[in-house]
Design an enzyme around this catalytic site. Structure first.
Site, short mmCIF file in Angstrom:
data_model
loop_
_atom_site.label_atom_id
_atom_site.label_comp_id
_atom_site.label_asym_id
_atom_site.label_seq_id
_atom_site.Cartn_x
_atom_site.Cartn_y
_atom_site.Cartn_z
CB CYS A 12 -1.60 8.78 3.12
SG CYS A 12 -2.86 7.69 2.49
N GLY A 36 0.07 5.89 -9.43
CA GLY A 36 1.35 6.07 -10.09
C GLY A 36 2.08 7.36 -9.83
C1 LIG Z 1 -1.69 4.22 -1.24
S1 LIG Z 1 -2.07 3.42 -2.71
C2 LIG Z 1 -0.60 3.58 -3.66
C3 LIG Z 1 -0.41 4.97 -4.26
C4 LIG Z 1 0.73 5.04 -5.26
N1 LIG Z 1 1.96 4.52 -4.70
C5 LIG Z 1 0.91 6.43 -5.76
O1 LIG Z 1 1.82 7.12 -5.25
O2 LIG Z 1 0.19 6.86 -6.65
C6 LIG Z 1 -2.09 1.74 -2.26
C7 LIG Z 1 -2.26 0.77 -3.41
O3 LIG Z 1 -2.06 -0.54 -2.92
C8 LIG Z 1 -2.79 -1.41 -3.75
N2 LIG Z 1 -2.90 -2.72 -3.08
C9 LIG Z 1 -3.79 -3.12 -2.14
N3 LIG Z 1 -3.55 -4.40 -1.78
C10 LIG Z 1 -2.49 -4.81 -2.50
C11 LIG Z 1 -1.79 -6.04 -2.60
N4 LIG Z 1 -2.14 -7.09 -1.86
N5 LIG Z 1 -0.77 -6.10 -3.46
C12 LIG Z 1 -0.43 -5.05 -4.22
N6 LIG Z 1 -1.05 -3.87 -4.18
C13 LIG Z 1 -2.07 -3.75 -3.33
C14 LIG Z 1 -4.09 -0.68 -3.97
O4 LIG Z 1 -4.70 -1.11 -5.17
C15 LIG Z 1 -3.63 0.77 -4.04
O5 LIG Z 1 -3.51 1.19 -5.38
#
Ligand SMILES: C[S@@+](CC[C@H](N)C(=O)[O-])C[C@H]1O[C@@H](n2cnc3c(N)ncnc32)[C@H](O)[C@@H]1O
Lengths: 358, 229
Positions: free
Chosen positions: A285, A162
Site C-alpha cells: 500500500c 485478514g
Molecule cells: C500489509 S499487512 C497485511 C495485510 C493483510 N494482507 C490484509 O489484507 O489484511 C503486512 C503484514 O505483514 C506481516 N509481516 C511483517 N514481516 C513479516 C514476515 N517476516 N513474515 C510474515 N509476515 C510478516 C505484518 O505482521 C503485517 O501483518
C-alpha cells in the site's frame, strides 16, 4: 521520499487524497444469510464495482470506438489515428476472456465517485456471522488479480489482520488456504475475523500460522497454485504528514531503509513456495517505486540467476480499463499497476503485480 | 447618486417628499428604513463614520454597500474598531483602508473578526499589510479556510516558520480575490469535482472534531459531578 518527483503533476491530488478521509468498500460476506443487504446498499446508491465493471468497460469501448469512427470521417485518416485504432482492436479482442477471469463471486459495494457517504457498521445474521467487511476497496484488486480457480492451494504469506484472506475465501474456490503472519497479536485479529465471518466447515480449510514468511520456502517448497505476498510497507496514508514532522521522519528512516530488503525476501519466499505454472501476486500500500517495481525487478533477477526460475510478468493493464470508474490508476508503472488516492475516489494507494512461474 | 449623504441628513420630511425620498433611497440601494431614523441619529452616525476615516466618497460607497451601518448600535462599531486597532494591530491608515474596502467589518462580532485575523496571521503567516491589500475581510471565513486548507493539503501552501518572510506560497490577494474557477485552475491545480468533495469532507471533519470536543467536555463535567458527590 519525494513523490512529487515521481508522480509529477498528479502529486497535489494524491497528497490531498492521502490527507483526507479515505473511502471504504463493503466486501459482502457470502457465508452470511444477508440477502437483503445488496438491496439495502443499492437504495443508498452503492453498487458492486466488480460485477458492474465488465458492462461499463464495454460501454466505454463502444462509445470510444464510435467516437473514433466519427472522428475518422471528419478528419480523414492520419497515421497516428490508425495506431490508436489498432490499440483499440487489441483491447477489444483481449477483453472478453479477461472479463471472465475476474472472479465474480467476490462482491464489493462502493459509493459512486465523489459521494462521501459512509457504510453503517457490519451487522450479524441469525447465526452471528457479520454481513460485510469494510475495507479499502482497492485491496481487493490484488486478490482479483490472483484469480483463484476451483480447488487451488493458496498461500497468503502476510495475512493479518485478514481482509484479503477473507476475500480469498469469498471466491469459494480455495481447496486449501494457508494464512501466515509473523505477528502473533495480528494473527489473533485474523482468527477473530475468521470467526466473525466464516462458518466452521470453511474455517477448517484454513490453516493459520505465525512463521517468519522469509523462511516459508524451507517449510513447504513449491506446492501452491496461488500465492499472495501482501508485504508490510510504509503506509503512506499514515505518514504523508511526516514531511512536516521531522523528528518522526528521522526516527523511522532506518526501518524504512530495511523495508525493501524485507519485501524482497518475502517475495522470493513467495515465488519459491509456488508450483511451476503457479502464480504470485505481490502487493503493497505504498506509492514508492523502491517498494514496488524495484522489489519486483530484483526478485526477477534473483529468481533467474540464483534459482534458475523463469518468471513471466503478467499484463494487468485491463484492470485499468475495467475499474477506471471506481479507482484512479497511475498509468506510468514500469511493472504492475498502482491505484492512486484521489479526492473523488479516495482508495489506495495500492500497488499490485502478478508473476507466473514458468 | 452624489446627493445621497445629504439626503440622509434631511430634516423631517412631509409625506409626499418622504415618499419621493424613499424611492430615491431604494434606487441608490439603500433602505428606506433610514427615513425612520431621527435626523440627529443620522447626523451623529455619519459623523462617527467620518471620524473612523470614511470621509467623502468613501462614506457614500460604504453606506451604499452596507446600509446597516446606520442601524447597528454604536457599541458594536466601537468594539469592532477597538479590536482591529488594539488586538489586530492595524495602523490607523490600514484601518481606514479596511473600513473603506470592507465596511461590513463594522457589523461583525469582534470574536468572529478576531478569529479570522488570527487564522490569517498565525495559520497562514500573513502580515497586516498584506491582509489589507488582499481585502481579507471580504471573504467569508469558511470560504477562506476551505481554500487555504485545500492548498495546504495539496502541498501548495506552507505555514511560514517564525521569522521567515519569503515563501513560495500563493499571495493572499489571489486566494481571496480570484473567482473559484481561476483559483482552482491557477493556484490549486485542481478540478471543481475535487474541490466540491474536499469541502464536504472538511465540513464533516470539523463537525466530528467539534463533537469529539463536546464529548470530552461532557466527560469532564461528568467527572466533576462525580467529584462533587
Ligand atoms: C500489509 S499487512 C497485511 C495485510 C493483510 N494482507 C490484509 O489484507 O489484511 C503486512 C503484514 O505483514 C506481516 N509481516 C511483517 N514481516 C513479516 C514476515 N517476516 N513474515 C510474515 N509476515 C510478516 C505484518 O505482521 C503485517 O501483518
Amino acid at each position: 521520499m519525494n513523490y512529487g518527483l515521481h508522480l509529477g503533476a498528479l502529486w497535489p491530488s494524491v497528497r490531498a487524497g492521502l490527507l483526507c478521509e479515505q473511502k471504504y468498500g463493503a466486501l459482502l460476506n457470502n457465508f452470511a444469510a444477508a440477502d437483503h443487504v445488496p438491496e439495502e446498499l443499492e437504495l443508498l446508491n452503492a453498487a458492486d464495482f466488480i460485477s458492474e465493471a465488465p458492462q461499463k468497460a464495454q460501454q466505454w469501448q463502444r462509445s470510444a470506438a464510435e467516437g473514433e469512427a466519427a472522428g475518422g470521417c471528419e478528419e480523414g485518416t492520419g497515421e497516428g489515428r490508425t495506431v490508436v485504432q489498432a490499440g483499440m482492436v487489441t483491447q477489444a479482442e483481449t477483453s472478453p476472456p479477461l472479463c471472465t477471469s475476474i472472479s465474480s463471486k467476490i462482491k464489493c459495494y462502493t459509493f459512486p465517485r465523489g459521494d462521501i457517504m459512509r457504510f453503517r457498521p457490519a451487522r450479524p445474521d441469525a447465526l452471528g456471522l457479520l454481513d460485510y467487511y469494510l475495507m479499502d476497496a482497492a485491496s481487493l484488486l490484488p486478490v482479483l488479480a490472483l484469480s483463484v480457480q476451483p480447488d487451488d492451494f493458496v498461500l497468503d504469506l502476510c495475512a493479518a489482520p485478514g481482509g484479503k484472506t477473507l476475500a480469498l475465501l469469498q471466491t469459494g474456490f480455495c481447496g486449501h488456504l494457508a494464512a501466515n503472519d509473523i505477528s502473533i497479536s495480528r494473527t489473533k485479529r485474523l482468527h477473530q475475523i475468521l470467526h466473525s465471518y466464516v462458518p466452521k466447515e470453511v474455517r477448517e480449510t484454513v490453516s493459520v500460522t505465525s512463521y517468519d514468511g522469509r523462511v516459508w520456502d524451507q517449510v513447504k517448497g513449491g506446492t501452491f497454485d496461488k500465492v499472495l505476498v501482501d508485504v508490510p510497507c510504509t503506509t503512506d496514508r499514515h505518514s504523508a504528514m511526516e514531511e512536516d514532522n521531522n523528528i518522526f521522519h528521522k526516527r523511522r528512516t532506518k526501518e524504512r531503509q530495511m523495508l525493501p530488503m524485507l519485501q524482497l525476501q518475502l517475495l522470493m519466499a513467495g515465488i519459491l513456495a509456488t508450483k511451476p505454472g503457479g502464480e504470485v501476486v505481490y502487493s503493497t500500500c505504498s506509492l514508492s517505486p523502491l517498494q514496488n517495481e524495484c522489489v519486483v525487478e530484483r526478485a526477477l533477477d534473483i529468481a533467474g540467476s540464483q534459482f534458475n526460475i523463469n518468471i513471466h510478468v503478467e499484463d494487468l493493464s485491463h484492470f485499468r480499463t475495467l475499474f477506471q470508474d471506481t479507482f484512479s490508476f497511475f498509468s506510468d508503472c514500469r511493472l504492475g499497476e498502482l491505484v492512486l488516492p484521489h479526492l473523488t475516489a479516495n482508495f489506495g494507494p495500492m500497488y499490485f503485480c502478478k508473476l507466473r512461474r514458468v | 447618486a452624489r446627493s445621497s449623504p445629504a439626503l440622509l441628513l434631511q430634516p423631517r420630511l412631509d409625506p409626499e417628499r418622504r415618499e419621493a425620498a424613499a424611492a430615491q433611497l431604494l434606487l441608490l440601494g439603500l433602505s428606506p428604513a433610514l427615513l425612520r431614523l431621527p435626523t440627529e441619529r443620522l447626523r451623529e452616525r455619519a459623523e462617527e463614520l467620518r471620524r473612523l476615516g470614511l470621509d467623502g466618497g468613501r462614506l457614500q460607497r460604504a453606506v451604499s454597500r452596507c446600509p446597516q451601518l446606520f442601524h447597528v448600535p454604536r457599541k458594536r462599531l466601537e468594539a469592532a474598531v477597538r479590536l482591529l486597532r488594539e488586538r489586530c494591530l492595524f495602523t490607523a491608515e490600514q484601518l481606514r483602508e479596511v473600513l473603506g474596502t470592507c465596511p461590513a467589518v463594522l457589523l461583525e462580532e469582534p470574536r468572529t473578526l478576531h478569529h479570522q485575523f488570527q487564522y490569517a496571521y498565525f495559520r497562514m503567516g500573513v502580515r497586516q499589510k498584506e491582509m489589507v491589500k488582499a481585502r481579507l475581510f471580504r471573504m467569508p471565513f469558511a470560504e477562506l479556510r476551505n481554500r487555504h486548507i485545500f492548498l495546504e493539503r495539496r502541498g501548495l501552501y506552507e505555514t511560514p516558520h517564525k521569522g521567515q518572510t519569503q515563501t513560495s506560497n500563493p499571495k493572499l490577494k489571489d486566494i481571496v480575490q480570484l473567482p473559484v474557477k481561476d483559483f482552482l485552475a491557477s493556484l490549486a491545480l485542481s478540478t471543481p469535482e475535487e474541490y466540491e468533495v474536499f469541502k464536504k469532507l472538511l465540513a464533516r471533519e470539523e463537525e466530528e472534531e467539534e463533537k469529539e470536543e463536546e464529548d470530552v467536555d461532557a466527560q469532564y463535567t461528568e467527572e466533576d459531578d462525580d467529584l462533587d458527590r
